[in-house]
Design an enzyme around this catalytic site. Sequence first.
Site, PDB file in Angstrom:
ATOM      1  N   SER A 152     -11.972   0.228  -5.964  1.00 43.25           N
ATOM      2  CA  SER A 152     -11.695   1.523  -5.357  1.00 43.25           C
ATOM      3  C   SER A 152     -12.800   2.537  -5.707  1.00 43.25           C
ATOM      4  O   SER A 152     -13.971   2.296  -5.446  1.00 43.25           O
ATOM      5  CB  SER A 152     -10.304   2.002  -5.782  1.00 43.25           C
ATOM      6  OG  SER A 152      -9.843   3.055  -4.973  1.00 43.25           O
ATOM      7  N   ASP A 190      -7.362  -1.017  -0.292  1.00 42.66           N
ATOM      8  CA  ASP A 190      -7.621  -0.714  -1.701  1.00 42.66           C
ATOM      9  C   ASP A 190      -7.576  -1.944  -2.618  1.00 42.66           C
ATOM     10  O   ASP A 190      -6.559  -2.638  -2.689  1.00 42.66           O
ATOM     11  CB  ASP A 190      -6.567   0.307  -2.140  1.00 42.66           C
ATOM     12  CG  ASP A 190      -6.723   0.781  -3.565  1.00 42.66           C
ATOM     13  OD1 ASP A 190      -7.739   0.470  -4.209  1.00 42.66           O
ATOM     14  OD2 ASP A 190      -5.809   1.481  -4.035  1.00 42.66           O
TER      15      ASP A 190
END
Length: 284
Positions: free
Chosen positions: A39, A159
């Site tokens: 991320s 993500d």
Amino acid sequence: MSRKALALEGGSLRCLFSAGVTDLMMEEGLLWDGVIGVSAGALTGVNIVAGQKGRTAAVNLGYVNDPRYMGFRSLVKNKSIFNFDFLFGEISDTLIPLDRETFKNSPIKYTAVATSCIDGGVRYYEKSQVEDIYPAIRASASLPLLAPMVTVEGEPCLDGGLSVSIPYKKPLEEGYDKVVVVTTREHGYRKEPVSRAMARVYARVYRRYPELVRAILNVPRHYNAELGEIDRLEAEGKIFVIRPREPVTVSRTEKDVEKLQALYDQGQEVCRGALPKLREYLES
């Protein structure tokens, strides 16, 4: 000589802590054979591999209150709370240029972690093994509900933190002798289960992707297990961990520049205090 890897947790704007840590590392001349990020950690890692100390902080401190970069306008217009078109476009091309050539040609093995929306499993994308690493980086930082899926090599992804929150295992499996982990939560932190209300939201929004929903709902359990294993590996001297010294109050979409600057400064201070033991670990 030992092979050294740097593993970076995400946390959106909590990455200012990681930016402070890694900028000091760069200033001190610490070198890595591999950098792996999840991320916001993947975004921070790009600047490390590109050799651009201060760039992560410059982007986030300079543009966090710019509606072109983050906010409701971007969410409505781009279906993403963070405008990655602006980040990888005008910011990276003109405003705070990313040294793409240095990043591309660096001998440092760079890996971005994403999550498959099809099976909810982890995907590791290494820059020299894919035609274009940037969709993988974008996918790694695309938060569920707050960003659209990103197609990476034909597969919809989101993500990386949905499958691997802190990417310490991969470098250990790849045989790195020294693994330094930077987290964005303090020691002892544990994630609460997903509420029933949010579970219903995820189930509705991602009804075509049941394995993704399963992965999202399992994040707290997996994350807490990772933290427990990190504590064990740290105690055994197998990894070196740098983490915030106190609970982080910065939110994932924090707009208070003073709070973000303070978190960056804390990262610098914590890393400076850890340097003697960190050098000892890396050189042993």
